[in-house]
Design an enzyme around this catalytic site. Sequence first.
Site, PDB file in Angstrom:
ATOM      1  N   SER A  35       0.853  -1.195   0.000  1.00 42.37           N
ATOM      2  CA  SER A  35       0.000   0.000   0.000  1.00 42.37           C
ATOM      3  C   SER A  35       0.885   1.241   0.000  1.00 42.37           C
ATOM      4  O   SER A  35       1.833   1.353   0.774  1.00 42.37           O
ATOM      5  CB  SER A  35      -0.931  -0.007   1.214  1.00 42.37           C
ATOM      6  N   GLY A  54      -0.296   4.642   0.056  1.00 48.64           N
ATOM      7  CA  GLY A  54      -1.017   5.862   0.399  1.00 48.64           C
ATOM      8  C   GLY A  54      -1.827   6.393  -0.769  1.00 48.64           C
ATOM      9  O   GLY A  54      -2.497   5.644  -1.489  1.00 48.64           O
ATOM     10  N   ALA A  55      -1.735   7.695  -0.992  1.00 46.38           N
ATOM     11  CA  ALA A  55      -2.497   8.335  -2.068  1.00 46.38           C
ATOM     12  C   ALA A  55      -2.058   7.874  -3.449  1.00 46.38           C
ATOM     13  O   ALA A  55      -2.792   8.053  -4.436  1.00 46.38           O
ATOM     14  CB  ALA A  55      -2.355   9.855  -1.961  1.00 46.38           C
ATOM     15  N   GLY A 101      -1.794   4.848  -4.314  1.00 46.68           N
ATOM     16  CA  GLY A 101      -2.502   3.632  -4.656  1.00 46.68           C
ATOM     17  C   GLY A 101      -1.890   2.385  -4.061  1.00 46.68           C
ATOM     18  O   GLY A 101      -1.186   2.417  -3.052  1.00 46.68           O
ATOM     19  N   GLY A 113      -5.290   1.308   6.009  1.00 43.08           N
ATOM     20  CA  GLY A 113      -4.608   0.068   5.669  1.00 43.08           C
ATOM     21  C   GLY A 113      -5.368  -1.157   6.134  1.00 43.08           C
ATOM     22  O   GLY A 113      -5.411  -2.191   5.446  1.00 43.08           O
ATOM     23  N   ASP A 114      -5.998  -1.051   7.300  1.00 46.55           N
ATOM     24  CA  ASP A 114      -6.791  -2.163   7.819  1.00 46.55           C
ATOM     25  C   ASP A 114      -8.030  -2.395   6.958  1.00 46.55           C
ATOM     26  O   ASP A 114      -8.444  -3.535   6.730  1.00 46.55           O
ATOM     27  CB  ASP A 114      -7.211  -1.880   9.261  1.00 46.55           C
TER      28      ASP A 114
END
Length: 312
Positions: free
Chosen positions: A224, A226-227, A229, A255-256
Amino acid sequence: MADKKAVVVCLNPAIDQTGSLQKLEVGELNRVHSDNTIPGGKGVNVASVLSQIGAEVTLTGFIGADNAEMFEQMFMQHGITDEMLRVEGSNRTNLKLTDADGQLTEINFSGFTLPASTLDKLGQLLSGLARTHKTFIFSGSLPNGVSAIRLAGWIHFLVMQGKTVVFDASGDAFDKGVKALPSMVKPNLYELSGWIGKPLTSEAEVLQHGAEIAALGIKDVVVSCGAQGVLWLRNGEWMRSIPPEVNVVNSVGAGDTLVAGLCWGKINSWSQSKTLKFSTALAAHAVSEAGVEIPEAVLLRKLVTQTTVKPV
């Protein structure tokens, strides 16, 4: 009909206190203009989202008896089967502050310490659950008294039982856990940097080191970003999702939420593309809300439509 059951293992739950302020001034008095207190910890968040999506969730691990009531109420609210082992002491508190620029500052306190006898009880509980469940999610940090080697042992046991094991952790827990060869791992950029021992400076490095994790024998490696993608490696091929633009309120739990979406795709035997699009859209909504809640169906469909998935 697909088996909708999943076991989420949360070893170190926390009470999440989140607050928003204009700017965090170190060494000064800071006033929060909005706040929220919820039962959390990564595994609890995953279980909450999964249950809201429609999974039959059993949550196990450890929970401090002294302040368990808030968690118990949430489990009942979402229909989560509570198989948490009560231990002496309190659950830890996590303080999370977000400023006007979207920067998150986290202060995590310590909670209970576990005796060795309690660890044996969890091993027995997991063995019993393995007789009736095929999907297991390990998510979050380790409390005092649980070693990363013990965590890896639980994962290895379930893998040897032919179970689907999804794993999300950091530091030594991540290092030892990946060696137990779970089905899927989901590091973020910070966790991947910690695993290789240096900051990541380019996407090429992310792809390189993600491939190193897959080379250990792990089918799905999801990073992951963040912004920017999500990157997902399967069978030697990377796919990328680009989330829709949303108003960022709080990145706690994003993230969860992504992990929950990925697991839901696995439970339903969706394609990689469909799973990635759905889970990315779900996580995008999570950053626009203060709590860990899923959007209304119409909004979720819109977010999925606005999410792009393509080969890297």
